[in-house]
Enzyme design. Sequence first.
Site, PDB file in Angstrom:
ATOM      1  N   ASP A  47       6.692  -4.096  30.620  1.00  0.00           N
ATOM      2  CA  ASP A  47       5.715  -4.412  29.564  1.00  0.00           C
ATOM      3  C   ASP A  47       6.111  -3.684  28.269  1.00  0.00           C
ATOM      4  OD1 ASP A  47       5.008  -1.855  30.267  1.00  0.00           O
ATOM      5  OD2 ASP A  47       2.898  -2.293  30.648  1.00  0.00           O
ATOM      6  N   SER A  48       7.172  -2.875  28.350  1.00  0.00           N
ATOM      7  CA  SER A  48       7.764  -2.308  27.126  1.00  0.00           C
ATOM      8  C   SER A  48       8.177  -3.425  26.174  1.00  0.00           C
ATOM      9  CB  SER A  48       8.983  -1.446  27.475  1.00  0.00           C
ATOM     10  OG  SER A  48       9.875  -2.153  28.319  1.00  0.00           O
ATOM     11  N   ASP A  86       6.778  -6.234  35.534  1.00  0.00           N
ATOM     12  CA  ASP A  86       5.758  -5.214  35.297  1.00  0.00           C
ATOM     13  C   ASP A  86       4.385  -5.879  35.218  1.00  0.00           C
ATOM     14  OD1 ASP A  86       5.538  -2.519  35.003  1.00  0.00           O
ATOM     15  OD2 ASP A  86       6.242  -2.452  32.930  1.00  0.00           O
ATOM     16  N   LYS A 116       5.790  -4.277  39.611  1.00  0.00           N
ATOM     17  CA  LYS A 116       5.605  -2.828  39.406  1.00  0.00           C
ATOM     18  C   LYS A 116       4.246  -2.614  38.775  1.00  0.00           C
ATOM     19  CE  LYS A 116       7.630  -0.385  35.903  1.00  0.00           C
ATOM     20  NZ  LYS A 116       6.434   0.195  35.253  1.00  0.00           N
ATOM     21  N   GLU A 118       1.405   0.614  37.354  1.00  0.00           N
ATOM     22  CA  GLU A 118       1.219   2.023  37.003  1.00  0.00           C
ATOM     23  C   GLU A 118      -0.008   2.600  37.709  1.00  0.00           C
ATOM     24  OE1 GLU A 118       1.021   2.593  32.751  1.00  0.00           O
ATOM     25  OE2 GLU A 118       2.875   1.447  32.420  1.00  0.00           O
ATOM     26  N   GLU A 185       7.930   8.859  35.565  1.00  0.00           N
ATOM     27  CA  GLU A 185       8.173   8.888  34.110  1.00  0.00           C
ATOM     28  C   GLU A 185       7.637  10.168  33.483  1.00  0.00           C
ATOM     29  OE1 GLU A 185       7.202   5.360  31.868  1.00  0.00           O
ATOM     30  OE2 GLU A 185       7.608   6.378  29.952  1.00  0.00           O
TER      31      GLU A 185
HETATM   32  O1  KIV Z   1       7.867  -1.094  30.713  1.00  0.00           O
HETATM   33  C1  KIV Z   1       8.921  -0.502  30.981  1.00  0.00           C
HETATM   34  O2  KIV Z   1       9.985  -0.756  30.407  1.00  0.00           O
HETATM   35  C2  KIV Z   1       8.874   0.517  32.016  1.00  0.00           C
HETATM   36  C3  KIV Z   1      10.098   1.329  32.268  1.00  0.00           C
HETATM   37  C4  KIV Z   1      10.460   2.170  31.133  1.00  0.00           C
HETATM   38  C5  KIV Z   1      10.023   2.081  33.533  1.00  0.00           C
HETATM   39  O3  KIV Z   1       7.878   0.678  32.640  1.00  0.00           O
END
Ligand code: KIV
Length: 299
Positions: A47-48, A86, A116, A118, A185
């Site tokens: 989600d970055s 994510d 993934k 959080e 992280e």
């Molecule tokens: O969103 C992302 O890119 C991440 C990674 C940096 C682990 O969660």
Amino acid sequence: MNEAKITVPALLARKQHGPKIAMLTAYDATMARLLDEGGADVLLVGDSLGMVVQGLPNTLPVTVEEICYHGRAVARATHRAHVVGDMPFMSYQSSVERALESAGQMLKTGGFEAVKLEGGVRFAEHIKAIVSAGIPVMGHVGLLPQSVHAMGGFRVQGKGETDAERVLSDARAVADAGAYAVVLEGIPSELGARITEAISIPTIGIGAGPACDGQVLVCYDFLGMYPNLKPKFVKHFAELGKEIVLATQSYVQEVQSGAFPSAAQSFASAPKKQPAVETGAKAVLGAPPKSYGPASEDS
Ligand code: KIV
């Protein structure tokens, strides 16, 4: 490329047998193809993308549909790497049912092989439900970008002993809930080592020190595309940002001077036909019908 696809069992086995897991983010087919060819084991559509692709100040506005749109592009171009999506903010936090639905949507429409999410102890039930549905889950503990406001910014977590215990409990909860790997992280290296030792699934660090079972970086970070913004945990393995600026300056200069395009990048017209001098029967009956085949030079 003819190498075997990286699977969840193959990643789990890396904890015992190595080599360490090399994970990167990717958001489009061209980058995914290059990172896959370079041997990245895992490609994460993070989600970055809200920050590095969409230019937002944080990851919060990203949607499941956006993650899936980028996921399809990445999955199409990836042959060997394991592709993870994510789960964006509020696609799983509100209930276990919501989490299950969002994870299912991501596998059905995003081309992902795993999701993934959080959070630790508070999301153990969510992880269990998703894993029970046959969807592999990668956890993410320590600095949680989706909790940026609650944390008061992007701050290193687990510095004191009490907070270190909290992060360790989160990692344990994620592993016990059935996750196959966990991202650590923004925590001290010593805590990264302690968690890696304490849990049976691979740890993948980003700012969590060298003892983790693997490492992850945002692709634009490791390629040096943000020369002016370099968090401590980032290493530039190339300086593509500078290269892109230099290439753009050359392009602008050549367009303005007329040096580009040259003959090498230009098309020639078809050679002019000479009028035929016809005699005999051909001249009396007329020319044969025209051919409507494809034009000769179109590329
Ligand atoms: O969103 C992302 O890119 C991440 C990674 C940096 C682990 O969660």
